[in-house]
Design an enzyme around this catalytic site. Structure first.
Site, mmCIF file in Angstrom:
data_model
loop_
_atom_site.group_PDB
_atom_site.id
_atom_site.type_symbol
_atom_site.label_atom_id
_atom_site.label_comp_id
_atom_site.label_asym_id
_atom_site.label_seq_id
_atom_site.Cartn_x
_atom_site.Cartn_y
_atom_site.Cartn_z
ATOM 1 N N THR A 10 0.836 -1.204 0.000
ATOM 2 C CA THR A 10 0.000 0.000 0.000
ATOM 3 C C THR A 10 0.869 1.252 0.000
ATOM 4 O O THR A 10 0.574 2.238 -0.674
ATOM 5 C CB THR A 10 -0.944 0.005 1.218
ATOM 6 O OG1 THR A 10 -1.722 -1.195 1.216
ATOM 7 C CG2 THR A 10 -1.872 1.201 1.173
ATOM 8 N N GLU A 31 -3.903 -5.867 -5.390
ATOM 9 C CA GLU A 31 -4.339 -7.263 -5.258
ATOM 10 C C GLU A 31 -4.634 -7.876 -6.629
ATOM 11 O O GLU A 31 -5.667 -8.520 -6.854
ATOM 12 C CB GLU A 31 -5.581 -7.360 -4.361
ATOM 13 C CG GLU A 31 -5.404 -6.796 -2.960
ATOM 14 C CD GLU A 31 -4.558 -7.681 -2.053
ATOM 15 O OE1 GLU A 31 -3.970 -8.664 -2.547
ATOM 16 O OE2 GLU A 31 -4.472 -7.379 -0.849
ATOM 17 N N GLN A 44 -0.530 -15.566 -2.737
ATOM 18 C CA GLN A 44 -1.712 -15.297 -1.920
ATOM 19 C C GLN A 44 -2.992 -15.282 -2.762
ATOM 20 O O GLN A 44 -3.985 -14.664 -2.385
ATOM 21 C CB GLN A 44 -1.564 -13.962 -1.177
ATOM 22 C CG GLN A 44 -0.441 -13.957 -0.156
ATOM 23 C CD GLN A 44 -0.449 -12.709 0.705
ATOM 24 O OE1 GLN A 44 -1.275 -12.535 1.586
ATOM 25 N NE2 GLN A 44 0.500 -11.817 0.431
ATOM 26 N N ARG A 80 0.270 -14.456 8.750
ATOM 27 C CA ARG A 80 -0.501 -13.493 9.547
ATOM 28 C C ARG A 80 0.182 -13.250 10.890
ATOM 29 O O ARG A 80 -0.139 -12.275 11.586
ATOM 30 C CB ARG A 80 -1.920 -14.004 9.834
ATOM 31 C CG ARG A 80 -2.835 -14.276 8.650
ATOM 32 C CD ARG A 80 -2.884 -13.159 7.663
ATOM 33 N NE ARG A 80 -1.901 -13.369 6.597
ATOM 34 C CZ ARG A 80 -1.470 -12.445 5.764
ATOM 35 N NH1 ARG A 80 -1.904 -11.214 5.874
ATOM 36 N NH2 ARG A 80 -0.590 -12.726 4.817
#
Length: 689
Positions: free
Chosen positions: A31, A204, A236, A574
């Site tokens: 980002t 993404e 991912q 994560r």
């Protein structure tokens, strides 16, 4: 601005000419790269702000990007002029501006899943084995595949679209599909947007479906060396069931010749051992472009990834609860429990509740999916768009007004919209009185009122608020609270009701609900791995890593292991500081006992980054902590050695008889005659020879 970037991030920001694929691993700052790249383009006057198109997949991501851009603008350019939003919000903007050329009235409405199901019910003329929900999924899948999928569609699909057109409505899939048709049939409109968007950025990118890829293809068609930058991670890509095609990211350099590929591999989230374990797992996938994450933390390798093998799922839930209670110090927000399927949460919910551990189940009913919220939106849609038959049918009986199937059929016979029919159709006196009362509730000067006041007035005039305030239902107070939240905190932010309704339609199909931030509140998060994508926690528990559950039977039987492995990779990454994987030798699945082997994903990881902790839990069992690691010097055995049972004939109450092929102390590997090779606890085995 650029001084805060590492070398690979800075290269991605400054490479502004031609097609670029940025392979951005988990926690590598994608980002930051995207927003800094836009700011770099604008600060260097390579384009005006309205000439930049930035596409995301969720409203949450779009809002975060807009916020960051505002912090970069410094008054030199206006961040609000950047075309930043989801694929659907951007295409909706294009569709509104060109509605007539797309064959729509400009006041078209957007139908959600409930409305779609009602449309399908209204056009079904014969019995069918499929449910309306199945038809919605089938029709959405066709539209997600783009223009090419529209050839040879069936009669019901065409009848459904014709009914949408009659109702002046589009469904979610139409928003992109109709823009594709608009561009395909109107070269002048396509050329206008091609000339406008000098720079296209996509977040993404691994999640794009065929329709979204066609949209990008049309915007860049016949443009030599288009300035399109796609950021994503092939490792991912976990949404094929939603239409995402990993081939789009794998074939980027074939789609856009002369494309450059830059890899972001410095991870700012996790420790080295966690990343190395994840790297060693994902390398088993063949369908990937290849990269290895490395930790930016130079303080050390961190803890190993712990692997626990436990006798039963009850033991598993107990051990995890023990660990949380022992170390939490009343800060439960540091912990997350990530599961492969929602049905696995029950046993942990029961254990946490009995032990006083606060938890929040993420992925339960979202704010915009709640019945009362959808009712309010339907009332407001009918106020603004009186031709909206689906909203009429939803609210005419809330509260009850005596309009059953027979009365609705009478209204339909008029041939016009139901709201107009309600005014003109001859009805029995009692129904006529109810109809007039309903119609009068919408007869007030709402355009001159604020959206908040208009909504409040309508709900009071129609009796909807009174219905819930007088309801004896246990959840009525919560429903009233949700309605007030919608009116005071959401609707009040918009300039018009039309603007709110358009955004609400997009929110109802968005996977990220801004009203349910999983990183607020002091509680353990329980969620599916899919729901956890993009999140991070200090400690992550990954239970039920067993073949048949993760990877699941469907993936094993259909040879779709690679996406399951990518899902495992997402789960591990994560974790910031600690990752605990567990499996149970016996688990109750849908009321039946299952005896599954540990997940193949465990054995695929390099053991030097793992700490295997098997055996039956004892009072002193710590789950993790001051224990030996597999890459340290050998430590004393954790359990007392007994005579080896290898080669012995044994029996199990449920699995039958078999031969021990490996004795690991508390855990035996047994080849059973009828059930194959299973790992079982020594205490459940009886020696018979």
């Amino acid at each position: 601005m650029l001084q805060n970037l590492n070398n690979e991030q800075r290269l991605a920001v400054e490479t502004t000419d031609g097609p670029l694929l940025v392979l951005s691993g988990a926690g590598t700052g994608k980002t930051r790269v995207l927003t800094t790249r836009i700011a770099h383009i604008l600060n260097n006057h390579l384009a005006m702000s309205w000439q930049v198109l930035a596409l995301t997949f969720t409203n949450k991501a779009a809002n975060e990007m807009k916020t960051r851009l505002e912090s970069f603008s410094d008054g030199v350019w206006y961040a609000g002029d950047v075309w930043c939003g989801t694929f659907h919000s951007i295409c909706l903007r294009i569709l509104r501006a060109n509605a007539e050329r797309a064959g729509l009235r400009r006041d078209f409405i957007i139908y959600g899943e409930d409305d779609q199901k009602n449309v399908i019910k209204s056009i079904l003329t014969t019995s069918t084995t499929k449910t309306p929900t199945e038809y919605v999924e089938e029709f959405s899948a066709v539209k997600d595949k783009g223009l090419i999928a529209l050839k040879n569609t069936d009669r019901l699909f065409n009848a459904y679209n014709a009914e949408l057109l009659r109702l002046n409505a589009v469904d979610f899939g139409d928003i992109i599909l109709r823009v594709l048709e608009l561009f395909d049939k109107n070269p002048d409109i396509l050329a206008r947007y091609q000339n406008q968007f000098k720079y296209i950025l996509v977040d993404e990118f691994q999640d794009t479906n065929n329709a979204q890829m066609e949209f990008l293809g049309l915007l860049t068609r016949d443009i030599e060396n288009p300035n399109i930058c796609c950021v994503g991670d092939d490792d991912q890509s976990i949404y094929s069931w939603r239409g995402a095609e990993i081939k789009h990211i794998l074939n980027f350099d074939k789609t856009f010749p002369n494309a450059q590929i830059i890899r972001l591999e410095t991870n700012y989230r996790s420790t080295s051992n966690i990343l190395n374990a994840a790297n060693s797992l994902i390398r088993h996938n063949r369908g990937r472009l290849g990269k290895d994450l490395r930790s930016a933390d130079a303080s050390g390798c961190g803890e190993p990834v712990y692997v626990l093998t436990l006798p039963t799922d009850r033991d598993e839930s107990r051990i995890i609860a023990d660990a949380i209670l022992r170390e939490s110090e009343n800060d439960f927000s540091r912990y997350a429990l990530l599961i492969r399927a929602g049905s696995l949460s029950r046993i942990f919910e029961e254990e946490f509740a009995s032990r006083g551990i606060p938890y929040k189940l993420i992925g339960a009913t979202k704010f915009y999916d709640r019945m009362e919220i959808r009712d309010v939106i339907a009332y407001l849609r009918l106020l603004v768009y009186s031709f909206d038959d689906m909203s009429f049918l939803r609210v005419i009986a809330k509260p009850r007004r005596g309009f059953g199937d027979k009365a609705i059929a009478t209204l339909r016979a008029s041939g016009g919209c139901l709201m107009d029919a309600l005014r003109t159709t001859k009805l029995a006196p009692k129904l006529r009185a109810a109809a007039d009362e309903f119609l009068s509730a919408f007869d007030f000067e709402w355009p001159s009122m604020s959206p908040r006041d208009a909504a409040q007035t309508l709900l009071e005039r129609t009796g909807y608020m009174k219905m819930w305030s007088e309801s004896k239902d246990a959840d009525a107070p919560e429903r009233l609270s949700n309605i007030r939240e919608l009116i005071t905190s959401v609707i009040s932010k918009y300039a018009t009701l039309s603007e709110f309704l358009e955004q609400a339609a997009l929110m109802m199909t968005d996977d990220n609900d801004s009203n349910d931030n999983p990183q607020n509140n002091n509680s353990v998060r329980i969620m599916t791995i899919h729901a956890a994508k993009g999140l991070e926690f200090d400690t992550v528990f990954l239970p039920a890593w067993e073949d048949g559950i993760f990877p699941n039977d469907k993936a094993i039987n259909e040879g779709a292991i690679e996406e399951e492995r990518r899902l495992a990779y997402v789960a591990i990454t994560r974790a910031r500081r600690r990752c605990v994987i567990s499996n149970a030798m016996m688990r109750v699945v849908f009321g039946s006992r299952a005896y599954n082997s540990p997940s193949r994903f465990i054995t695929e990881m390099d053991g030097k980054y793992l700490d295997f902790q098997g055996g039956v839990p004892r009072p002193s069992y710590t789950a993790y902590g001051n224990v030996s690691r597999s890459y340290d010097a050998p430590a004393k055995p954790r359990i007392q050695k007994t005579a080896s049972l290898s080669g012995k004939l044994v029996s199990h109450n449920e699995l039958g008889s078999g031969v021990v092929i490996e004795d690991a102390g508390a855990i035996l590997t047994v080849a059973f005659k009828s059930r194959g090779i299973k790992k079982v606890a020594r205490e459940y085995i009886k020696i018979i020879g």
